[in-house]
Design a protein around this motif. Structure first.
Motif, PDB file in Angstrom:
ATOM      1  N   HIS A 142     -14.020  -1.501  -3.806  1.00 20.42           N
ATOM      2  CA  HIS A 142     -12.882  -1.814  -3.484  1.00 20.42           C
ATOM      3  C   HIS A 142     -12.318  -3.255  -3.695  1.00 20.42           C
ATOM      4  N   GLU A 183     -10.124   1.708 -15.734  1.00 20.78           N
ATOM      5  CA  GLU A 183     -10.515   3.016 -15.674  1.00 20.78           C
ATOM      6  C   GLU A 183     -11.799   2.931 -15.015  1.00 20.78           C
ATOM      7  N   ALA A 224     -11.533   2.642 -11.192  1.00 19.86           N
ATOM      8  CA  ALA A 224     -11.272   3.937 -10.704  1.00 19.86           C
ATOM      9  C   ALA A 224     -12.477   4.868 -10.625  1.00 19.86           C
ATOM     10  N   GLN A 225     -13.098   4.722 -11.525  1.00 20.14           N
ATOM     11  CA  GLN A 225     -14.267   5.640 -11.761  1.00 20.14           C
ATOM     12  C   GLN A 225     -15.356   5.195 -10.570  1.00 20.14           C
ATOM     13  N   ARG A 260     -13.883   5.964  -7.347  1.00 21.69           N
ATOM     14  CA  ARG A 260     -14.284   7.729  -6.938  1.00 21.69           C
ATOM     15  C   ARG A 260     -15.692   8.093  -6.767  1.00 21.69           C
ATOM     16  N   ARG A 261     -16.503   7.623  -7.515  1.00 23.84           N
ATOM     17  CA  ARG A 261     -18.127   7.896  -7.204  1.00 23.84           C
ATOM     18  C   ARG A 261     -18.512   7.620  -6.032  1.00 23.84           C
ATOM     19  N   ARG A 312     -16.554   6.955  -3.330  1.00 25.04           N
ATOM     20  CA  ARG A 312     -15.956   7.665  -2.105  1.00 25.04           C
ATOM     21  C   ARG A 312     -16.596   9.066  -2.261  1.00 25.04           C
ATOM     22  N   ASN A 313     -16.924   9.724  -3.307  1.00 25.63           N
ATOM     23  CA  ASN A 313     -17.618  10.913  -3.308  1.00 25.63           C
ATOM     24  C   ASN A 313     -19.050  10.802  -2.570  1.00 25.63           C
TER      25      ASN A 313
END
Length: 88
Positions: A45, A55, A58-59, A62-63, A65-66
């Motif tokens: 972040h 992009e 963002a990836q 996402r990774r 966060r997952n």
């Protein structure tokens, strides 16, 4: 002028005098994967604060966060197994 003093001795020692107990150290060690995953998410972040989100950014978010969610799930499952006595 009268000095103002505490009527009771402090319950805890000074902040620098107390070291963590073995139980506290064990709890920290158990949660260390979650702490590291949350640090990675925070880093992802932070890198996007001063520029537009790409992009790849963002990836990465996402990774991260997952991974935080997966580690939280694993910790919750481990805690529920321990509460159940290991017989799930």
């Amino acid at each position: 002028m009268e000095p103002i003093v505490a009527l009771q001795a402090p319950v805890t020692g000074a902040d620098g005098e107390r070291e963590p107990t073995l139980a506290e150290l064990d709890a920290i060690e158990e949660e260390l994967p979650l702490i590291l995953a949350e640090v990675d998410l925070l880093d992802a972040h932070i890198t996007t604060l001063d520029r537009p989100l790409t992009e790849l950014d963002a990836q990465r978010i996402r990774r991260a966060r997952n991974r935080v969610l997966a580690v939280r799930r694993d910790l919750a499952n481990r805690a529920s197994t321990a509460l159940a006595g290991g017989a799930a």
